[in-house]
Design an enzyme around this catalytic site. Structure first.
Site, PDB file in Angstrom:
ATOM      1  CE  LYS A 177      25.577  25.546  68.886  1.00  0.00           C
ATOM      2  NZ  LYS A 177      26.207  26.031  70.250  1.00  0.00           N
ATOM      3  CB  SER A 192      16.960  22.124  69.703  1.00  0.00           C
ATOM      4  OG  SER A 192      17.173  22.853  68.507  1.00  0.00           O
TER       5      SER A 192
END
Lengths: 313, 91
Positions: A46, A259
């Site tokens: 991110k 993830s």
């Protein structure tokens, strides 16, 4: 080093390593490669998205000194924005579901973000609706990763070209479906060079347990995500994601987050269908943000139980 | 063909709270019709008024989203797991 790598605080975003996962390949003719995005400044993919969104907002005059930011996030986007906000002296409020790992909340606070918890049973959808309400009141700028074209753009111009620069062949790209930015942006970049590359979403079963929706009409599809731009969507059960997260550590020597385990599981499933070829995936964050869940201790059942209903994508 | 169906929390009022139920059908469409006969009201929540899949629902047969298979015509084999998930985001 990519064009976006040099920053005034000297911390590079992007330019992450692409490593081959030799033990996950079904045969020597099928290669699986993973991009280690936890080597970005705040430890997740991110940082790319946050930098791109802030830069875009600055260039269009939406963001300047004294801007107060608000953003919904399951953690990583908030943490990445908090780094930039701290660097530039901006106020940031992050709306985050209360069932993310404590590490994510601790990191948000360490970076100086105001943290507003939203009901975990509503998942990220609850954070999105409350952040949208707050932004509508005025006085805040919501960069909104779910609807901001700078999100996929960061991947189309960064992550994607980095992969193309490292591999001559790409037959499939597999990534977790969170905001959709990675799949859309990398998919677009890869398809320009490899038109027949398959773009595959890895879907965690979080929607199964989201209890705060009154009906399916409360569902949410991020505006940046275009379902017709992918070729398949693979459901990854939590136990499979955790099992693969442990395998990545024991067999590949990679301290990956859940993830990443989910993405690796889906990549390995896709690789099983190929006789030969190259499958590429993205590992969003490392195991550091999951240490308190003790995913690597005891039996798999115990680890899955400890993770419980924690939101990890 | 008999399949197990995983039901998300939001639809469990239709199944008496059960998270996993059974239904039969040779295709997903037939299976959803059977599911609606066993659990009245549930199918109307999964399909839109035109009979297609609701925009905010994702249905997986095995581990694949049926939108990328054959939709409601996706064949169901004996013992398959069908998962119904509401659309949620992450990030």
């Amino acid at each position: 080093m990519s064009a976006s790598a040099a920053r005034d605080d000297g911390r590079p975003v992007g330019g992450t390593p692409l490593v081959r996962l030799k033990h996950l390949s079904p045969s020597p003719a099928v290669e699986i490669w993973a991009k280690l995005e936890w080597l970005n400044p705040t430890g997740s993919v991110k940082d790319r998205v946050a930098e791109a969104m802030v830069e875009e907002a600055r260039s269009t005059g939406l963001l300047g000194p004294g801007t107060r930011l608000v953003e919904p996030s399951s953690g990583n986007t908030g943490i990445a924005l908090a780094r930039i906000a701290r660097r530039e002296g901006l106020d940031l409020t992050v709306l985050v579901p209360d069932n993310v790992s404590n590490e994510r909340l601790d990191l948000l606070r360490a970076w100086g973000a105001n943290v507003v918890l939203t009901p975990g049973e509503e998942g990220t959808n609850g954070s999105i609706s409350r952040a949208t309400d707050l932004a509508a009141e005025g006085g805040h700028l919501m960069l909104f990763q779910y609807g901001n074209p700078a999100n996929p753009w960061a991947h189309e111009t960064g992550t994607g070209p980095e992969i193309l620069g490292s591999l001559d062949r790409v037959d499939a790209f597999v990534a977790g479906l969170g905001s959709g930015g990675t799949l859309m942006g990398v998919g677009k970049a890869l398809r320009q060079v490899h038109p027949s590359a398959q773009i595959v979403a890895a879907e965690p079963p979080v929607g199964e347990t989201v209890a705060g929706l009154r009906s399916l009409d409360d569902g949410y599809i991020p505006p940046v995500f275009n379902p017709t731009a992918i070729d398949a969507r693979i459901l990854v059960r939590t136990e499979d994601a955790v099992a693969m997260t442990r395998r990545l550590l024991s067999e590949e020597g990679l301290f990956a987050g859940v993830s990443s385990g989910a993405a690796a599981h889906a990549a390995a499933r896709w690789a099983q269908r190929l006789d030969e070829g190259v499958v590429v995936t993205v590992f969003p964050d490392s195991g550091a943000k999951y240490l308190s869940s003790r995913l690597w201790s005891g039996t798999l059942d115990e680890a899955v139980r400890r993770l419980g209903t924690q939101l990890y994508f | 063909m008999k399949a197990t169906v995983r039901v998300p929390t939001v639809l469990r009022p239709h199944t008496g709270g059960a998270a996993v139920v059974e239904a039969e059908g040779v295709t997903l469409g037939a299976l959803l019709t059977d599911l609606g006969e066993r659990h009245p009201g549930i199918t109307e929540r999964i399909l839109d008024p035109g009979g297609g899949l609701h925009r905010f629902v994702n249905v997986f047969v095995g581990d694949e989203d049926v939108r990328y298979l054959e939709g409601l015509d996706t064949p169901i084999s004996e013992g398959t797991e069908v998962s119904i998930l509401p659309a949620v985001a992450g990030g």
